[in-house]
Design a protein around this motif. Sequence first.
Motif, mmCIF file in Angstrom:
data_model
loop_
_atom_site.group_PDB
_atom_site.id
_atom_site.type_symbol
_atom_site.label_atom_id
_atom_site.label_comp_id
_atom_site.label_asym_id
_atom_site.label_seq_id
_atom_site.Cartn_x
_atom_site.Cartn_y
_atom_site.Cartn_z
ATOM 1 N N ALA A 160 0.842 -1.205 0.000
ATOM 2 C CA ALA A 160 0.000 0.000 0.000
ATOM 3 C C ALA A 160 0.871 1.246 0.000
ATOM 4 O O ALA A 160 0.600 2.229 -0.694
ATOM 5 C CB ALA A 160 -0.918 -0.011 1.217
ATOM 6 N N LYS A 161 1.950 1.180 0.774
ATOM 7 C CA LYS A 161 2.867 2.328 0.837
ATOM 8 C C LYS A 161 3.518 2.543 -0.533
ATOM 9 O O LYS A 161 3.612 3.658 -1.039
ATOM 10 C CB LYS A 161 3.956 2.049 1.876
ATOM 11 N N GLU A 162 3.988 1.428 -1.133
ATOM 12 C CA GLU A 162 4.649 1.531 -2.425
ATOM 13 C C GLU A 162 3.703 2.097 -3.483
ATOM 14 O O GLU A 162 4.117 2.767 -4.412
ATOM 15 C CB GLU A 162 5.147 0.142 -2.864
ATOM 16 N N LYS A 163 2.442 1.777 -3.279
ATOM 17 C CA LYS A 163 1.464 2.230 -4.263
ATOM 18 C C LYS A 163 1.090 3.703 -4.071
ATOM 19 O O LYS A 163 0.142 4.187 -4.671
ATOM 20 C CB LYS A 163 0.198 1.364 -4.185
ATOM 21 N N GLY A 164 1.834 4.351 -3.210
ATOM 22 C CA GLY A 164 1.603 5.788 -3.077
ATOM 23 C C GLY A 164 0.919 6.195 -1.810
ATOM 24 O O GLY A 164 0.440 7.314 -1.668
ATOM 25 N N ARG A 165 0.882 5.338 -0.863
ATOM 26 C CA ARG A 165 0.337 5.658 0.461
ATOM 27 C C ARG A 165 -1.124 6.070 0.398
ATOM 28 O O ARG A 165 -1.740 6.029 -0.647
ATOM 29 C CB ARG A 165 1.165 6.753 1.141
ATOM 30 N N ASN A 166 -1.660 6.438 1.589
ATOM 31 C CA ASN A 166 -3.046 6.871 1.700
ATOM 32 C C ASN A 166 -3.999 5.882 1.022
ATOM 33 O O ASN A 166 -4.826 6.268 0.193
ATOM 34 C CB ASN A 166 -3.236 8.274 1.116
ATOM 35 N N GLY A 167 -3.837 4.613 1.351
ATOM 36 C CA GLY A 167 -4.720 3.632 0.738
ATOM 37 C C GLY A 167 -4.619 2.305 1.465
ATOM 38 O O GLY A 167 -3.861 2.158 2.423
ATOM 39 N N TYR A 168 -5.427 1.358 1.022
ATOM 40 C CA TYR A 168 -5.355 0.032 1.631
ATOM 41 C C TYR A 168 -5.078 -0.999 0.566
ATOM 42 O O TYR A 168 -5.305 -0.778 -0.628
ATOM 43 C CB TYR A 168 -6.635 -0.298 2.412
ATOM 44 N N GLN A 169 -4.611 -2.128 1.027
ATOM 45 C CA GLN A 169 -4.211 -3.170 0.091
ATOM 46 C C GLN A 169 -4.512 -4.533 0.725
ATOM 47 O O GLN A 169 -4.130 -4.787 1.862
ATOM 48 C CB GLN A 169 -2.695 -3.028 -0.175
ATOM 49 N N TYR A 170 -5.209 -5.399 -0.024
ATOM 50 C CA TYR A 170 -5.406 -6.766 0.459
ATOM 51 C C TYR A 170 -4.132 -7.553 0.202
ATOM 52 O O TYR A 170 -3.409 -7.297 -0.757
ATOM 53 C CB TYR A 170 -6.572 -7.432 -0.271
ATOM 54 N N TYR A 171 -3.911 -8.519 1.027
ATOM 55 C CA TYR A 171 -2.729 -9.359 0.854
ATOM 56 C C TYR A 171 -2.902 -10.272 -0.348
ATOM 57 O O TYR A 171 -3.995 -10.738 -0.645
ATOM 58 C CB TYR A 171 -2.507 -10.207 2.126
ATOM 59 N N SER A 172 -1.784 -10.478 -1.056
ATOM 60 C CA SER A 172 -1.784 -11.514 -2.097
ATOM 61 C C SER A 172 -0.492 -12.296 -1.938
ATOM 62 O O SER A 172 0.445 -11.825 -1.294
ATOM 63 C CB SER A 172 -1.849 -10.878 -3.491
ATOM 64 N N ASP A 173 -0.469 -13.466 -2.504
ATOM 65 C CA ASP A 173 0.675 -14.356 -2.282
ATOM 66 C C ASP A 173 2.005 -13.732 -2.698
ATOM 67 O O ASP A 173 3.025 -13.961 -2.053
ATOM 68 C CB ASP A 173 0.471 -15.673 -3.045
ATOM 69 N N GLU A 174 1.995 -12.932 -3.782
ATOM 70 C CA GLU A 174 3.265 -12.352 -4.249
ATOM 71 C C GLU A 174 3.876 -11.443 -3.201
ATOM 72 O O GLU A 174 5.092 -11.223 -3.186
ATOM 73 C CB GLU A 174 3.082 -11.511 -5.534
ATOM 74 N N MET A 175 3.024 -10.918 -2.348
ATOM 75 C CA MET A 175 3.541 -9.975 -1.363
ATOM 76 C C MET A 175 4.444 -10.653 -0.354
ATOM 77 O O MET A 175 5.313 -10.015 0.233
ATOM 78 C CB MET A 175 2.392 -9.301 -0.620
ATOM 79 N N ALA A 176 4.204 -11.928 -0.175
ATOM 80 C CA ALA A 176 4.987 -12.628 0.834
ATOM 81 C C ALA A 176 6.459 -12.560 0.504
ATOM 82 O O ALA A 176 7.296 -12.185 1.334
ATOM 83 C CB ALA A 176 4.523 -14.073 0.935
ATOM 84 N N SER A 177 6.783 -12.869 -0.776
ATOM 85 C CA SER A 177 8.200 -12.869 -1.150
ATOM 86 C C SER A 177 8.744 -11.451 -1.155
ATOM 87 O O SER A 177 9.884 -11.214 -0.743
ATOM 88 C CB SER A 177 8.389 -13.529 -2.519
ATOM 89 N N ALA A 178 7.882 -10.484 -1.539
ATOM 90 C CA ALA A 178 8.336 -9.094 -1.539
ATOM 91 C C ALA A 178 8.673 -8.654 -0.110
ATOM 92 O O ALA A 178 9.665 -7.969 0.130
ATOM 93 C CB ALA A 178 7.249 -8.199 -2.107
ATOM 94 N N GLY A 179 7.842 -9.089 0.786
ATOM 95 C CA GLY A 179 8.071 -8.722 2.184
ATOM 96 C C GLY A 179 9.395 -9.261 2.686
ATOM 97 O O GLY A 179 10.160 -8.556 3.337
ATOM 98 N N ILE A 180 9.647 -10.518 2.346
ATOM 99 C CA ILE A 180 10.902 -11.141 2.794
ATOM 100 C C ILE A 180 12.087 -10.394 2.182
ATOM 101 O O ILE A 180 13.082 -10.091 2.828
ATOM 102 C CB ILE A 180 10.926 -12.630 2.406
ATOM 103 N N GLU A 181 11.926 -10.075 0.888
ATOM 104 C CA GLU A 181 12.990 -9.387 0.163
ATOM 105 C C GLU A 181 13.285 -8.036 0.824
ATOM 106 O O GLU A 181 14.431 -7.648 1.005
ATOM 107 C CB GLU A 181 12.507 -9.154 -1.265
#
Length: 897
Positions: free
Chosen positions: A613-634
Amino acid sequence: MTESPSQQSDRKPAFLTPLALVLLVLGVGFFSGYWGHEEADAGGEILASATLAILLGGALFAIFYVLTQRAQKRFAHAQAELQRSEARFRALVESSSDLIWEVDADGVYTYVSPKIRDLLGYMPEEVIGRTPFDLMAPAEAERVRMMFNAIAASRQAGFGIENVNRHKDGRVVVLETNAVPIFGARGDLLGYRGMDRDITARKEVETALRQSQDNLAEAQRIAALGSWDWDIAKGILRWSDGIYRIFGLSREDFGATYEAFLEIVHPDDRTRIRQAVNETLEHGRPYVMEHRIIRPDGSERVVQERGEVSRGPDGSPLRMVGTVQDVTEQREAELRLHQAAKVFENTSEGVMITDAEQRIIAVNQAFTRITGYAEDEVIRREPKLLQSGRHDDAYYRQMWDAIQSRGRWQGEIWNRRKDGVDYPEWLNISVVRDDAGAVINYIGVFSDISSIKEAQGKLEYTAHHDALTGLPNRLLFRDRLEQALAMARRNGGGVALLFVDLDRFKVINDTLGHEAGDLLLQEVARRLLGCVREEDTVARMGGDEFVVIQKDVSQPESAALLSARMLAAIGTPFTLAGHEIVTSLSIGISLYPQDGRDASTLLKNADAAMYRAKEKGRNGYQYYSDEMASAGIERLELESDLRQALQRGELRVHYQPQVELASGRLVGAEALVRWQHGSRGMIPPAVFIPMAEDNGMIGAIGEWVLDTACADAAAWHAAGLPALRVAVNVSGRQIGGDHVADRVAAALRSSGLAPQLLEIEVTESVVMQDAARAISTLNALRDMGVTLAIDDFGTGYSSLSYLKRFPLDKLKIDKSFVDGMVDDPDDAAIVMAIIAMAQSLRHTVIAEGVETEAQVARLRAYGCDEMQGYFVSPPLPAEAFAEFLRDASAARGDGLS
Ligand SMILES: Nc1nc2c(ncn2[C@@H]2O[C@@H]3COP(=O)(O)O[C@H]4[C@@H](O)[C@H](n5cnc6c(=O)[nH]c(N)nc65)O[C@@H]4COP(=O)(O)O[C@H]3[C@H]2O)c(=O)[nH]1
């Protein structure tokens, strides 16, 4: 009636006397006949002879008779005398209080006086033929028999032989025997004669006396008591065994004298004793005193001494008697008791003692202080009166079970004060039993733990709540999430976890100060709470991170609706310490069960979604998706690598030329940091700069860029290249810090770069967050001679009035407007407005991200001063840029300064 022997002897002459008279008459007759017929014939002669013979015979007979009569009388007299004597002795023997006896050599009674009946209960005839030993126990019989043998052997009488006999009725009779051995003419033992005296009573008295003496000695020993007797005239002091025992002395080694006694007395007590004794001797008053003694082994004891004096007729003291009692243990016990009593009274813990029937027999002052009951209000009552009613019967049963089985119980219990207020106490109950194991007392010791409980409660609250916002903290959040998940598992419902991050909080915190930051967080917390239902949880995880547990989520959209509510709530500007603050949220949502079945996974995934959500420009919400898991770890890995990037020398500075639109001259360069990651290659600053702002590394990175840029610019100049202004980006967090001006001054100093050749770029939003502070920092830089540019202009909320207050030199039009200005009339209008505003404020204006000739043409037409962008050149490594500078300089053939 029997006749006496004398009476029997008197009867004999009764027939002898007439016979003697007949014989006498016949004899006289014959004699006279003879003498009257002298010439008688032979026959007459014969008759005469016969008569004579008869006469003679009669005379002889008479003489014999008389003699016999006399002898008989004497015999009868002697006999009577003997009989009288025997009767006398017999009477003596038989009336003797002692038992007289005679035994033969074998010890068989041949005579025994009737006294035996009194002494041993037998009639004489019952024992004649038996031995005295038959009346004794075998061992005693053996012992006494040996003594008799010894008497016989010594041929001497034996006196005072004590022997124990058995009375016919079974009683024990102690006899004292005197015995004489009897020997025959040839010296052979014929037997013994003797007497026994009953000494049973005497022996009993003796035994009783001995017993009482023993008892006295024993009593003295037990009582640690001794007695003394001082013959003053003779100077003799007698001590009982008890005194020797108390003084630790032996009778053999110690001669008891008054002086010797004083030696044993503790030196400090001697004078007192002397005075007491002298006073008693003088005035006769008994004394009682306590003093110390020092035993030969060095141990000190305390004794109580009593003394009394007795006086002679003239009043002079003759004797003193007294007692000494060792009272050491008693005094120590008293001391301990005294101390215990002191503790009992003064302890801060309440003490309650009951008897075996659980009736209160004693309480201390602390009891009264804690419970409010005075001693006389509780004595003889049961502790039940303190019960609060908060515990059920099972609780008390378990308590008493423990007391009965283990002898003690301790635990927390609620009791009720006299004023009716319940209070918690820590209670310790123990049982006191006697030697036989019977309960004597129960002792309850307790302390009021209200304040501890209160503190515990506070501690508990503090441990589970965030001190600043009062929201549940990470710990309680975790607990609530587990509960929500457990319930969802049971009921088959859904749970949404919303990870909420306050955008740009660090910047706000750094620029407005921590106090304002705290106020902001409190207000955010309040607004977030206003968005959720009662059963949902808003928790603060730390810093600017919040999480919301949304329960009973049947539709995933519920989380989006809640997010929208929260974004709207936070979107309303905050007024903090006179400043109007605008901030926003980035919300990541994970759902149970689809995005994770346990708390950790859900939290991790909501966090990853929040970053997206932050990467997408803040001031918003984002549902989790599987790809986010690896991004988070990264992201996590990258963050960890960034901490080492500086030391490893992985950072670079690239320079992007800035050109004067009118002349096409190279007027400056923007320094842009690059991260040459060891394995991932080039990492763009848009990725790692926010990361560095979050984790605080931005300060170190910013300083390094500043130093490097200044040093490079100075080096180019030193290398003969034209002097060139270098623009360095300064992050909001750096501006918020106190030391930006100092850092800049230091960089200039160490590089030797002229301040006019350094330009500091700050973003508009940063400047607007804390205008006052930004103004003072910018002024300080301005005073140094440094040029100031405002980056990303147009994206913030700057108003012209605001802008006027800043000591700026340059406005930088954001790339987004440049991008759209050819096609989008709005963007073109904004660009034109910015340029007009800059001109009116006499600021230079530069457009960034210029890529096309059309953009260049427009900018030139609008009157923009400078530009930078791929149209001129992408950012270049230092060497490449130096080359670019050299080429540009050569092409123009003149300097650029
Ligand atoms: N598409 C396009 N892009 C162009 C063009 N011309 C320039 N750019 C890029 O636009 C960005 C300009 O920097 P910025 O607005 O200050 O934006 C910078 C700046 O805010 C920040 N940044 C970079 N270096 C530093 C630094 O040393 N300190 C701080 N605090 N921030 C830095 O990172 C942002 C991104 O930097 P970069 O990735 O280097 O991206 C740079 C640059 O490479 C163009 O014609 N087309």
